[in-house]
Design a protein around this motif. Structure first.
Motif, short mmCIF file in Angstrom:
data_model
loop_
_atom_site.label_atom_id
_atom_site.label_comp_id
_atom_site.label_asym_id
_atom_site.label_seq_id
_atom_site.Cartn_x
_atom_site.Cartn_y
_atom_site.Cartn_z
N ASP A 112 11.38 4.97 -1.11
CA ASP A 112 10.44 6.02 -1.51
C ASP A 112 11.19 7.07 -2.31
O ASP A 112 12.15 7.67 -1.82
CB ASP A 112 9.82 6.66 -0.25
CG ASP A 112 9.16 8.00 -0.54
OD1 ASP A 112 8.31 8.05 -1.44
OD2 ASP A 112 9.51 9.00 0.13
N ASP A 123 7.99 2.82 -3.82
CA ASP A 123 6.98 3.79 -4.23
C ASP A 123 7.71 4.98 -4.81
O ASP A 123 8.90 5.18 -4.55
CB ASP A 123 6.09 4.21 -3.05
CG ASP A 123 6.80 5.15 -2.09
OD1 ASP A 123 6.95 6.35 -2.41
OD2 ASP A 123 7.23 4.69 -1.02
N ASP A 156 3.68 7.26 -4.63
CA ASP A 156 4.10 7.61 -3.27
C ASP A 156 2.93 7.95 -2.34
O ASP A 156 2.88 7.49 -1.19
CB ASP A 156 5.15 8.73 -3.26
CG ASP A 156 4.71 9.98 -4.03
OD1 ASP A 156 3.66 9.96 -4.72
OD2 ASP A 156 5.45 10.99 -3.96
N ALA A 165 5.62 1.38 1.71
CA ALA A 165 6.46 0.67 0.74
C ALA A 165 6.93 -0.67 1.30
O ALA A 165 6.96 -1.69 0.61
CB ALA A 165 7.65 1.54 0.34
#
Length: 549
Positions: free
Chosen positions: A16, A84, A259, A488
């Motif tokens: 992330d 993400d 995200d 993710a």
């Protein structure tokens, strides 16, 4: 961490990229985070409303945290990788080398961040076209989307524009780095670039706004190969990327997500049986996932397209395959709370007392509010103090980036009590903004009964309780605080083929932790606060009209 005695356990890596740091997690098939690492990344602010980053710095941090979470794990157990990231714009030349997005010519600063508002005049011109694609972004495009930023580069940095080979949304840049494939995620191009899942790119839009150059090369610069989130990209991890990340060559790499959408994926599909929630035995469309960090996003899904004024979407299959997504948002939430608290004259005293008690500044403030509340509920302390939270403009539902923050009810007091009160009033203002977004979504046709919160601010019990009390809806917190990373990892799990669908992985890997119920006895007070809240923006627009007349 499980050792070699459990070879049957399958793991997935979720990476992330947030606004200020990169995080990675090793997640098992049941959605448990077994290892976690974080590394800060650099942000440049060369002038007001300009925020830039470096794609090289971001990738280096991705490699560092990934190596850390997989250290000591049997590589055969790691089955998939998902990314993400923030919806920031990455600019590279035809050889994939960074290009400057600044007048100083600093090539390593080749990322315009999502929260950059430099393209204000460009987005105003784009919205003036009233082109049909704008109906899919709530009727007005945000300055945080990519077309106005592309137009800004063309008009202000002609040298960079001429040399551009590719414009990537940051999540797509990461999947390219991992696989060498320039495919884009349906999530990024639909949500931030005006692509539609049924018609693709609309030539007339790009020509109308002055970016006809992108049409000429059949959209190669911005993406003409689009994959669904969670779909396997190319042949998996390249040898170079495998070495960089400390992962096995060829493992599955998923088409990525923004995200906030990964956070939504990590929480919205969780099994809620036995928690006495109104969304139990109801479709997933009765839920809103709220991802609250630097900014906040409100993700609601529907079986048919719902057009909500001032709320982005509807986007088909942008988060959950087969469902339409609407996305509300607040441009500054965690960032606003930090701004208000750290800018107060009593902040040094707060910092010292929090350190002496071995607590975070926000845990200390929450405790201090309990001390000064006397016989009142904590929330009632702001009866004479009101905040309008749009210090960085309004994303939803007013879509007005020119709006400013407001505070009504200040006194000459300068102590810790006053700091705690303005902190409380700011959190309440953010929650009132959420109520505003939810009411607009519901008026358009959404039927929302339950909030699912994740992100950094969901760790703050005061923030969570205020959202329950002010919206009047129960708030579900996930078992894993790092829901964005779980989201993710869900992508990587799907790309690996270990799950038949995103929905199956969501139900298996998303877990409920705690439920926070609203205190309905406080409803009358918060109804009044909400009435004042809406009056504040009326007054702001009124006085601006006077000053501009």
């Amino acid at each position: 961490m499980p050792g070699e005695q459990q070879p049957a356990v399958k793991y997935y890596v979720g990476v992330d990229v947030g606004s200020g740091s990169v995080r990675a997690a090793l997640v098992d098939t049941f959605g448990t985070v077994v290892a976690h690492a974080e590394q800060p990344i650099q942000v440049w602010e060369p002038q007001p409303d300009h925020y830039e980053q470096s794609s090289a710095d971001i990738w280096a941090a991705c490699c560092s945290v990934t190596k850390e979470v997989v250290r000591g794990v049997d590589a055969r157990q790691i089955r998939g990788l998902g990314f993400d990231a923030t919806c920031s714009l990455v600019v590279v030349d035809k050889q994939f080398q960074p290009l400057a997005v600044n007048s100083e010519g600093q090539k390593h600063r080749n990322v315009i961040m999502w929260m950059d508002h430099r393209a204000a005049s460009q987005v105003e011109r784009i919205n003036a076209t009233q082109h049909r694609v704008l109906s899919y972004v709530g009727g007005a495009m945000s300055v945080e989307m990519q077309p106005p930023k592309l137009l800004w580069i063309k008009e202000n940095l002609p040298e960079s524009w001429e040399k551009v080979g590719y414009f990537f949304d940051l999540p797509d840049f990461l999947s390219w780095k991992a696989t060498g494939v320039t495919a884009r995620s349906l999530c990024t191009v639909v949500c931030k670039w005006t692509y539609t899942s049924d018609r693709g790119w609309d030539d007339s839009f790009w020509k109308m706004i002055g970016l006809e150059d992108l049409v000429k090369d059949k959209y190669e610069k911005i993406g003409n190969h689009v994959l669904s989130p969670g779909e396997a990209v190319g042949k998996g991890l390249t040898p170079d990327a495998a070495e960089d990340l400390g992962l096995p060559e060829g493992i599955a790499v998923a088409a990525s997500l923004i995200d906030a959408h990964a956070g939504g994926l990590g929480v919205i599909g969780a099994d809620v049986k036995g928690h006495n929630l109104p969304c139990e035995n109801q479709p997933i469309t009765s839920r809103v996932a709220m991802i609250c960090g630097t900014s906040s996003c409100h993700m609601g899904v529907s079986e048919t397209p719902i057009f909500v004024p001032g709320v982005w979407g509807p986007y088909f299959s942008a988060m959950v395959p087969g469902l339409w997504l609407n996305e509300g948002g607040q441009s500054a939430t965690g960032k606003l709370i930090d701004h208000v608290v750290r800018g107060h004259v009593a902040f040094p005293e707060l910092e010292a007392k929090a350190a002496a008690s071995a607590h975070s500044i926000y845990t200390y403030l929450n405790s201090h509010l309990e001390l000064i509340k006397k016989s009142l509920p904590v929330g009632f302390l702001t009866v004479d103090l009101h905040v309008w939270p749009d210090f960085h403009g309004n994303r939803s539902p007013l879509t007005d980036l020119t709006l400013k923050g407001m505070v009504v009810g200040l006194t000459l007091s300068r102590g810790l009590d006053e700091l705690a009160l303005i902190y409380l009033a700011t959190i309440q203002a953010i929650a009132l903004g959420t109520r505003h977004i939810l009411e607009v979504m519901q008026a358009a046709g959404h039927d929302i009964t339950t909030l699912f919160l994740c992100g950094g601010l969901s760790k703050n019990p005061l923030f969570v309780q205020m959202h329950a009390d002010i919206t009047g809806k129960p708030v579900v917190l996930s078992k894993e605080v790092e829901s964005v990373l779980v989201g993710a990892a869900i992508l990587g799990a799907c790309a690996s083929g270990n799950f038949a669908s995103i929905q199956e992985a969501m139900a298996k890997m998303g877990k409920i932790g705690r439920v926070v119920q609203p205190n309905h006895e406080h409803k009358r007070f918060y109804d009044k606060k909400y009435e004042v809240f809406l009056k504040l923006v009326e007054h702001q627009r009124e006085y601006r009209s006077i000053m501009n007349s």
